[in-house]
Design an enzyme around this catalytic site. Structure first.
Site: not given
Ligand code: MN
Length: 421
Positions: A200, A134, A239, A127, A256, A202, A362, A236, A232, A252
């Site tokens: 996420e 971002h 993370q 990834d 997915t 993507e 975000e 948080r 994904d 992560k």
């Molecule tokens: Mn990602």
């Protein structure tokens, strides 16, 4: 290119994701419970495995059992010349002019109510972190505006080696993970369910040809078979505590999700677009020799359990600073072999405007500015029961090259697994 008409009427609508111009590849479960390869056409699926078994349609002359196991992995391995000739055969078979259509009707299965399966064996998953908006937003939240973009960012497509084992097909529920979270001030960390679970938005690039040596950006583009939507899922709070110094790990690893239809590079050819102007000169081996991004409109829907969906973000794949071809070329420079079925996540796709951000982190600015849904509820991060849907399409003149949906519902965390929390 205009809409190419098919004798499958539903494929001629301006609204369908799957006109004859698209022909995406997927795997579906038959009424008998077997997994077959299929091609989406309008609201139907063409059963390619059954056609191969009957000798009506072969991947190439003198090959059989390419589709027998209901995955596209072996087909990808046959290479770009076969990819092109097979697409030509499908275009002819399904085209309006084809008088053989009545013999093909028995190979059509309705998409509605048909279960989809993973269309290829995922070799490995990498990834990336390739949208400047971002990376700037997340960096600002985690490290402050002065250190938002790391010094390497404008020169390297930053990535990490993810987990192939937790890549799942759209529709599979996602269970909220447990993990180690930072304690307040100097207190011990806690082991608890993730409280800041996120999506996420993507694109996923699927590698269709192997390499055992460094490849150029052009060679990398030639190796890519097609694209899917990819979510994904990201924890948080896990993370934030774990990511220094080696990057994301458990945050992560939970899940997915990918959309079920592989939209081929050939279908997207007319929608190629260049990466934006470089803010720092790239080293020559990472320079794009031509346009290798795509103009794909994207949206994210969030539906609280039992309630209507709100579109929480709209953006476009053309916002990326690096293309998948650049990422793949960079990946090979270490001598790392790439295999058929490698999956490359583009990185979260965020545009410059607030409503164009591809993650709740975000959109809610780290939880400081919760977003309000059409139902009146607010969200900083995902709640149990929420269903997330990613959708995308390249928009042609009177038709769309759609990706279908990438959907996942959040299940509550397991109850205290070790009795220690
Ligand atoms: Mn990602």
């Amino acid at each position: 290119m205009p809409l190419i008409k098919s004798w499958v009427e539903s494929a001629n609508s301006a609204e369908t994701d799957f006109p004859l111009n698209n022909l995406p590849y997927g795997s579906f479960v038959t009424e008998e419970g077997e997994t077959h390869c299929g091609v989406a056409i309008g609201d139907m699926i063409l059963d390619v495995t059954a056609m191969e078994t009957d000798g009506v349609l072969l991947a190439e002359d003198d090959t059989d059992e390419v589709f027998f196991f209901g995955e596209w992995t072996d087909f990808m391995g046959l290479g770009p010349a076969v990819w092109a000739s097979f697409r030509d055969k499908l275009t002819t078979l399904l085209g309006e002019e084809n008088g053989d259509a009545p013999e093909l009707v028995k190979y059509l299965v309705p998409q509605a109510g048909t279960e989809m399966a993973m269309p290829f064996a995922i070799s490995e998953f990498t990834d990336f972190y390739a949208s400047k908006n971002h990376a700037t937003n997340v960096g600002t939240m985690f490290r402050g505006p002065e250190n938002a973009l790391p010094p390497n960012w404008l020169s390297i497509p930053i990535g990490y080696n993810g987990r192939a084992s937790s890549v799942m097909i759209s529709g599979t529920p996602v269970r909220r993970p447990w993990g180690q979270l930072k304690g307040p001030n100097d207190a011990l960390p806690r082991f608890a369910p993730c409280a800041r679970f996120d999506l996420e938005l993507e694109m996923g690039a699927i590698v269709g040809q192997p390499s055992d040596d460094m490849v150029s950006v052009q060679q990398a583009d030639d190796m890519i078979f097609g694209y899917v939507l990819l979510n994904d899922w990201s924890a948080r709070d896990i993370q934030a505590w774990e990511y220094q110094p080696l990057g994301p790990f458990q945050a992560k690893a939970t899940a997915t999700s990918v959309s079920p239809w592989i939209v081929t590079k050939a279908a997207l050819e007319g929608f190629r677009t260049s990466t934006p102007e470089r803010e720092r000169e790239l080293l020559p081996h990472l320079v794009e020799p031509g346009p290798m991004l795509y103009d794909i409109s994207l949206e994210v829907g969030l539906a609280p359990e039992g309630k209507d969906e709100t579109i929480i973000a709209r953006t476009n794949y053309n916002e990326m600073y690096y293309s998948s071809a650049q990422q793949l070329a960079h990946h090979t420079t270490s001598g790392c072999p790439m295999n058929v079925g490698d999956l490359l996540g583009s990185g979260t796709i965020s545009g410059p405007e607030k409503h164009q951000r591809g993650a709740l982190l975000e959109l809610s600015w780290g939880g400081k500015e919760p977003i309000t849904l059409d139902t009146g509820e607010t969200r900083s991060f995902l709640e149990d029961g929420d269903t997330l849907s990613l959708r995308g399409a390249a928009l042609g003149d009177g038709y769309r090259i759609g990706f279908g949906e990438c959907v996942g519902q959040i299940l509550p965390a397991k109850s205290d697994p070790f009795g220690t929390a």
